[in-house]
Motif scaffolding. Sequence first.
Motif, PDB file in Angstrom:
ATOM      1  N   PRO A   1      63.390  27.197  -6.481  1.00 48.74           N
ATOM      2  CA  PRO A   1      61.941  27.373  -6.291  1.00 48.74           C
ATOM      3  C   PRO A   1      61.489  28.815  -6.510  1.00 48.74           C
ATOM      4  O   PRO A   1      60.396  29.048  -7.032  1.00 48.74           O
ATOM      5  N   GLN A   2      62.337  29.793  -6.120  1.00 47.28           N
ATOM      6  CA  GLN A   2      61.967  31.186  -6.355  1.00 47.28           C
ATOM      7  C   GLN A   2      61.964  31.510  -7.842  1.00 47.28           C
ATOM      8  O   GLN A   2      61.096  32.252  -8.322  1.00 47.28           O
ATOM      9  N   SER A   3      62.932  30.948  -8.589  1.00 50.60           N
ATOM     10  CA  SER A   3      62.949  31.151 -10.039  1.00 50.60           C
ATOM     11  C   SER A   3      61.732  30.497 -10.683  1.00 50.60           C
ATOM     12  O   SER A   3      61.082  31.093 -11.553  1.00 50.60           O
ATOM     13  N   VAL A   4      61.442  29.269 -10.261  1.00 55.15           N
ATOM     14  CA  VAL A   4      60.265  28.575 -10.796  1.00 55.15           C
ATOM     15  C   VAL A   4      59.003  29.341 -10.438  1.00 55.15           C
ATOM     16  O   VAL A   4      58.081  29.483 -11.256  1.00 55.15           O
ATOM     17  N   LEU A   5      58.978  29.877  -9.203  1.00 55.86           N
ATOM     18  CA  LEU A   5      57.839  30.674  -8.752  1.00 55.86           C
ATOM     19  C   LEU A   5      57.612  31.850  -9.691  1.00 55.86           C
ATOM     20  O   LEU A   5      56.496  32.085 -10.173  1.00 55.86           O
TER      21      LEU A   5
END
Length: 457
Positions: free
Chosen positions: A245-249
Amino acid sequence: MSTTDIRNGPIGPVLVRLSLPVLIGQAFNLLYSLVDTWFIARIDTADPWLVGSTGLVFPLFFIFLASSFGISGGVSSLVSRAIGAGKTDELDRTAESGIFLALAASVIILGLMYPFATPLLTLFGGQGKLLEYGLSYLLWLLPTVPFMLLSAVFTGILQGEGRTRYMMTAMMIGTVANIILDPIFIFVLKMGVAGAGLATAVGNAMSFIYLVTVFLAPGSSVKIHWKASNVSFPVVGEILRVGLPQSVLNFLSSISFIFYNRIMTDINPMILTAFTLYSRLEQIALIPIWSLSSALSSLAGQAAGAGDIPRMKKAAAVSSGMGLAVTGSLLLAFVLSSSRLYAVFQSDPGILSLAGQITVWMAAASFASVPIFMINTILSSSGFAGWSLGLTIVRIYVFNVPACFIGAYVVGRNLSSVMIAIFISSVVSLGFTFLAGGRFFNGLASGRLKIRLSAQQ
């Protein structure tokens, strides 16, 4: 700093002690960014497309950063929660699992980037010299990726443990190497803007080598056994659960720059160069946010592992107040001195004028975003990266990007209307984030939300 200090010490001093090494390391990174921009501009100060080409590549570079932030964030959250919960068996499989993930991600990224570099930069608005320079810079920058992602594993471990001084040293080594190599590659070897990309790759490689030596010595809670059998897919899954999710963020943040770049080039192509100048120099004021966020990640993650919800909540408030005070002062100083700073890097009067218009409104928007960064850090470090991702999607794609479109194509086809729209959307995002943060802490306090303490859960 010991785990006991991080878990039980007064929050303000703990954040200061953890963030200072990161602050120094980030200051060196900023120095690299400024020197890199200066050397690129010195190739031909009258050519506005040289500096603009780095802005063209920025969305792709942000994807690389997004991947590294995801890996380091996932590893850091796992390590800090495991330390807080006393899950030592989980720590023993962290390094090899993270290295496996970093290598797999590097293969995927490089396999996609090399064949699609030209169409991607064209999609971002590249044409003519802007595309030519941007492509040259990107192709020599790509070897950075594996070193960046592998280093993210080690910095994630160090951040989770609170051993931030080693992170500082790694950043300093990479920066010093970059500064030394930039003029050699750009001017002595006559590589031009491509030399700046290669210098970045070599600097990241040297930083990675240093981090490996740190983990060869005793002192870390997380051991590297250099055994493929130590790769644990439950641990890889936990890193991905928080890190993806942090990468997608960050990826979505990168994609948003495509929209911003296209809007700006539609109004005036030179705005892209002006915005690149602003974003490079604005980092002077944003360093405290990044260093505080790194410190907060260690403190909040270990508090989450121990189930100390009041400490997490207080940490969010203290870090936000500290960030607003320091960053606000630096942003004000930056606004007042920006015209003189920009003149060091660019001589085109049109670009300098555009950069001046950008500065006031973007600085105000950045100030409003400080508590957003802190709340998102609390969410990610405690294992609720999905919440952080959701807040970011709303902030960028419900508020910011639509506001830019309205400012550019409805209110008026000029830079001022776009900048005002960005500021207003940042204030609205801040209010929405406060509401979501309150709901998050109430959920933890009531037991409706549970902190995950193990990769096996």
